[in-house]
Design a protein around this motif. Structure first.
Motif, PDB file in Angstrom:
ATOM      1  N   ALA A   1      31.788  15.234  49.361  1.00 47.98           N
ATOM      2  CA  ALA A   1      32.810  16.198  48.865  1.00 47.98           C
ATOM      3  C   ALA A   1      31.890  17.538  48.237  1.00 47.98           C
ATOM      4  O   ALA A   1      30.688  17.421  48.032  1.00 47.98           O
ATOM      5  N   ASP A   2      32.830  18.338  47.881  1.00 48.79           N
ATOM      6  CA  ASP A   2      32.165  19.646  47.402  1.00 48.79           C
ATOM      7  C   ASP A   2      32.776  19.979  46.058  1.00 48.79           C
ATOM      8  O   ASP A   2      32.087  20.732  45.044  1.00 48.79           O
ATOM      9  N   VAL A   3      34.042  19.392  45.651  1.00 49.37           N
ATOM     10  CA  VAL A   3      34.523  19.828  44.618  1.00 49.37           C
ATOM     11  C   VAL A   3      35.206  18.483  43.799  1.00 49.37           C
ATOM     12  O   VAL A   3      35.664  17.595  44.694  1.00 49.37           O
ATOM     13  N   VAL A   4      35.161  18.288  42.572  1.00 50.12           N
ATOM     14  CA  VAL A   4      35.872  17.171  41.982  1.00 50.12           C
ATOM     15  C   VAL A   4      36.696  17.612  40.980  1.00 50.12           C
ATOM     16  O   VAL A   4      36.594  18.400  40.468  1.00 50.12           O
ATOM     17  N   LEU A   5      37.916  16.636  40.634  1.00 54.13           N
ATOM     18  CA  LEU A   5      38.859  16.945  39.832  1.00 54.13           C
ATOM     19  C   LEU A   5      38.618  16.187  38.429  1.00 54.13           C
ATOM     20  O   LEU A   5      38.321  14.917  38.514  1.00 54.13           O
ATOM     21  N   LEU A   6      38.802  17.071  37.363  1.00 52.17           N
ATOM     22  CA  LEU A   6      38.618  16.303  36.070  1.00 52.17           C
ATOM     23  C   LEU A   6      40.038  16.366  35.461  1.00 52.17           C
ATOM     24  O   LEU A   6      40.535  17.533  35.122  1.00 52.17           O
ATOM     25  N   ILE A   7      40.839  15.347  35.023  1.00 54.32           N
ATOM     26  CA  ILE A   7      41.878  15.407  34.629  1.00 54.32           C
ATOM     27  C   ILE A   7      41.887  15.192  33.117  1.00 54.32           C
ATOM     28  O   ILE A   7      41.546  14.276  32.437  1.00 54.32           O
ATOM     29  N   ALA A   8      42.068  16.340  32.446  1.00 54.23           N
ATOM     30  CA  ALA A   8      42.034  16.338  31.104  1.00 54.23           C
ATOM     31  C   ALA A   8      42.850  15.100  30.382  1.00 54.23           C
ATOM     32  O   ALA A   8      42.358  14.605  29.234  1.00 54.23           O
ATOM     33  N   ALA A   9      43.857  14.748  30.918  1.00 51.17           N
ATOM     34  CA  ALA A   9      44.784  13.849  30.303  1.00 51.17           C
ATOM     35  C   ALA A   9      44.107  12.584  30.058  1.00 51.17           C
ATOM     36  O   ALA A   9      44.513  11.567  29.250  1.00 51.17           O
ATOM     37  N   CYS A  10      42.833  12.230  30.710  1.00 49.71           N
ATOM     38  CA  CYS A  10      42.302  10.934  30.684  1.00 49.71           C
ATOM     39  C   CYS A  10      40.799  11.006  30.272  1.00 49.71           C
ATOM     40  O   CYS A  10      40.030  10.189  30.164  1.00 49.71           O
ATOM     41  N   LEU A  11      40.270  12.424  29.693  1.00 53.92           N
ATOM     42  CA  LEU A  11      39.101  12.473  29.294  1.00 53.92           C
ATOM     43  C   LEU A  11      38.874  13.262  28.261  1.00 53.92           C
ATOM     44  O   LEU A  11      40.105  14.129  27.477  1.00 53.92           O
ATOM     45  N   SER A  12      37.981  13.129  27.420  1.00 59.24           N
ATOM     46  CA  SER A  12      37.702  13.788  26.135  1.00 59.24           C
ATOM     47  C   SER A  12      36.875  15.087  26.299  1.00 59.24           C
ATOM     48  O   SER A  12      36.466  15.057  27.281  1.00 59.24           O
ATOM     49  N   PRO A  13      37.012  16.153  25.326  1.00 60.67           N
ATOM     50  CA  PRO A  13      36.323  17.306  25.860  1.00 60.67           C
ATOM     51  C   PRO A  13      34.762  17.183  26.047  1.00 60.67           C
ATOM     52  O   PRO A  13      34.200  17.799  26.706  1.00 60.67           O
ATOM     53  N   VAL A  14      34.052  16.083  25.062  1.00 59.64           N
ATOM     54  CA  VAL A  14      32.720  15.841  25.455  1.00 59.64           C
ATOM     55  C   VAL A  14      32.396  15.249  26.828  1.00 59.64           C
ATOM     56  O   VAL A  14      31.460  15.573  27.522  1.00 59.64           O
ATOM     57  N   GLN A  15      33.493  14.385  27.237  1.00 60.14           N
ATOM     58  CA  GLN A  15      33.448  13.818  28.647  1.00 60.14           C
ATOM     59  C   GLN A  15      33.372  14.900  29.673  1.00 60.14           C
ATOM     60  O   GLN A  15      32.601  14.905  30.571  1.00 60.14           O
ATOM     61  N   VAL A  16      34.427  15.825  29.389  1.00 60.22           N
ATOM     62  CA  VAL A  16      34.574  17.090  30.501  1.00 60.22           C
ATOM     63  C   VAL A  16      33.261  17.699  30.506  1.00 60.22           C
ATOM     64  O   VAL A  16      32.621  18.301  31.594  1.00 60.22           O
ATOM     65  N   GLN A  17      32.758  18.049  29.268  1.00 63.80           N
ATOM     66  CA  GLN A  17      31.473  18.815  29.191  1.00 63.80           C
ATOM     67  C   GLN A  17      30.337  18.087  29.938  1.00 63.80           C
ATOM     68  O   GLN A  17      29.663  18.884  30.840  1.00 63.80           O
ATOM     69  N   GLU A  18      30.140  16.777  29.704  1.00 57.82           N
ATOM     70  CA  GLU A  18      29.254  16.111  30.421  1.00 57.82           C
ATOM     71  C   GLU A  18      29.234  15.912  31.994  1.00 57.82           C
ATOM     72  O   GLU A  18      28.355  16.051  32.562  1.00 57.82           O
ATOM     73  N   PHE A  19      30.682  15.567  32.212  1.00 56.85           N
ATOM     74  CA  PHE A  19      30.792  15.456  33.753  1.00 56.85           C
ATOM     75  C   PHE A  19      30.749  16.789  34.293  1.00 56.85           C
ATOM     76  O   PHE A  19      30.133  16.881  35.712  1.00 56.85           O
ATOM     77  N   THR A  20      30.981  17.818  33.663  1.00 55.53           N
ATOM     78  CA  THR A  20      30.739  19.340  34.290  1.00 55.53           C
ATOM     79  C   THR A  20      29.155  19.525  34.645  1.00 55.53           C
ATOM     80  O   THR A  20      28.907  20.019  35.655  1.00 55.53           O
ATOM     81  N   GLU A  21      28.467  19.144  33.594  1.00 52.94           N
ATOM     82  CA  GLU A  21      26.941  19.417  33.792  1.00 52.94           C
ATOM     83  C   GLU A  21      26.468  18.607  34.805  1.00 52.94           C
ATOM     84  O   GLU A  21      25.887  19.107  35.876  1.00 52.94           O
ATOM     85  N   LEU A  22      26.834  17.221  34.875  1.00 51.86           N
ATOM     86  CA  LEU A  22      26.514  16.518  36.120  1.00 51.86           C
ATOM     87  C   LEU A  22      26.900  17.108  37.312  1.00 51.86           C
ATOM     88  O   LEU A  22      25.866  16.836  38.325  1.00 51.86           O
ATOM     89  N   SER A  23      28.192  17.351  37.456  1.00 45.84           N
ATOM     90  CA  SER A  23      28.729  17.812  38.740  1.00 45.84           C
ATOM     91  C   SER A  23      28.000  19.213  39.055  1.00 45.84           C
ATOM     92  O   SER A  23      27.423  19.348  40.146  1.00 45.84           O
TER      93      SER A  23
END
Ligand SMILES: O=P(O)(O)OC[C@@H](O)[C@@H](O)c1c[nH]c2ccccc12
Length: 259
Positions: free
Chosen positions: A132-154
């Motif tokens: 894959a080249d891109v991943v989807l993060l669905i805000a409805a099932c994540l916290s802002p901190v998770q989004v931040q961390e998953f973005t960094e990892l991505s």
């Protein structure tokens, strides 16, 4: 339990099973793990802006298309100018699987969005390992901190992030490292589609944010309305997939836009 909760509950079981079968080390040793990814941010402006989806079924529509061949469809999407291809990898609710991405990876040269419910770091390594080249993060099932961390990892893995939001409240998950913001026209709780709602939400994004209108785009008029409101990209699935030949439907759609 609402549908999103049901999906997440099942997803957690799936992830723990996957972890017991395939180690992180195995994922890192896979053939695609070191590949250089394609950028959807680039192709979004270079090509049609349409991210065409391959989706067999969904909780809102049931079976959409059970017979089309993923490789044939993906090749036609690419040939006719898709900016990217969205592939559902959730099997229970959307009828997808990893093989759909693995099969097409070496056959197309545009970004592939792994469309799934991403809730665990493991899934990002998985996404990279299947090509894959891109991943989807669905805000409805994540916290802002998770989004931040998953973005960094991505980003460490060379993956771009598409953050999906549906409500003003979910804007709290936005951060400046997010590559693209998708606004879902469809409410995941009751499946209602409202294009104007998405336009209103888009206007709250920081200027210059690449925005993608997602779901429920069923006509040239829908597309043109959203384009006129400044959306940079358009994620469309059912409109193409509900036909016997989704690639041909995409080709027709594109030819109408060119007129
Ligand atoms: O088939 P549609 O209405 O054109 O929608 C495509 C895509 O936006 C939709 O599949 C989608 C958007 N966000 C999601 C999150 C999970 C699963 C699926 C989706």
């Amino acid at each position: 339990m609402n549908i999103l909760d049901k999906i997440i509950t099942r997803k957690k079981e799936e992830i723990s099973l996957s972890k017991s079968q395939v180690s992180l080390k195995d994922l890192k040793n896979s053939a695609f793990f070191e590949r250089k990814t394609f950028s959807l941010k680039d192709t979004l402006v270079q090509k049609s802006g349409i991210i065409a989806e391959f989706k067999r079924k969904s909780p809102s529509k049931g079976i959409i298309n059970n017979q089309s061949d993923v490789l044939e469809v993906a090749k036609t999407y690419e040939k006719c100018g898709a900016s990217g291809i969205s592939i559902l990898t959730d099997s229970d609710f959307f009828g997808g699987n990893f093989d759909d991405i693995l099969k097409i990876r070496n056959e197309i040269q545009i970004p592939i969005l792994r469309k799934d419910f991403m809730i665990d770091e493991y899934q990002f390594y998985e996404a990279k390992s299947i090509g894959a080249d891109v991943v989807l993060l669905i805000a409805a099932c994540l916290s802002p901190v998770q989004v931040q961390e998953f973005t960094e990892l991505s980003h460490e893995l060379g993956l771009e992030v598409l953050l999906e939001i549906h409500t003003e409240e979910e804007l709290k998950c936005f951060n400046k490292n997010i590559d693209l913001v998708g606004i879902n026209n469809r409410n995941l709780q009751d499946f209602k589609v409202d294009l104007q709602h998405s336009v209103d939400l888009k206007n709250l994004l920081p200027a210059g944010t690449l925005s993608i209108a997602e779901s429920g785009i069923y006509s040239v008029q829908d597309y043109q309305f959203l384009k006129s409101k400044g959306f940079d990209g358009f994620l469309m699935g059912e409109y193409f997939m509900k036909n016997e030949n989704p690639g041909q439907k995409f080709e027709e759609f594109i030819s109408h836009l060119a007129r």
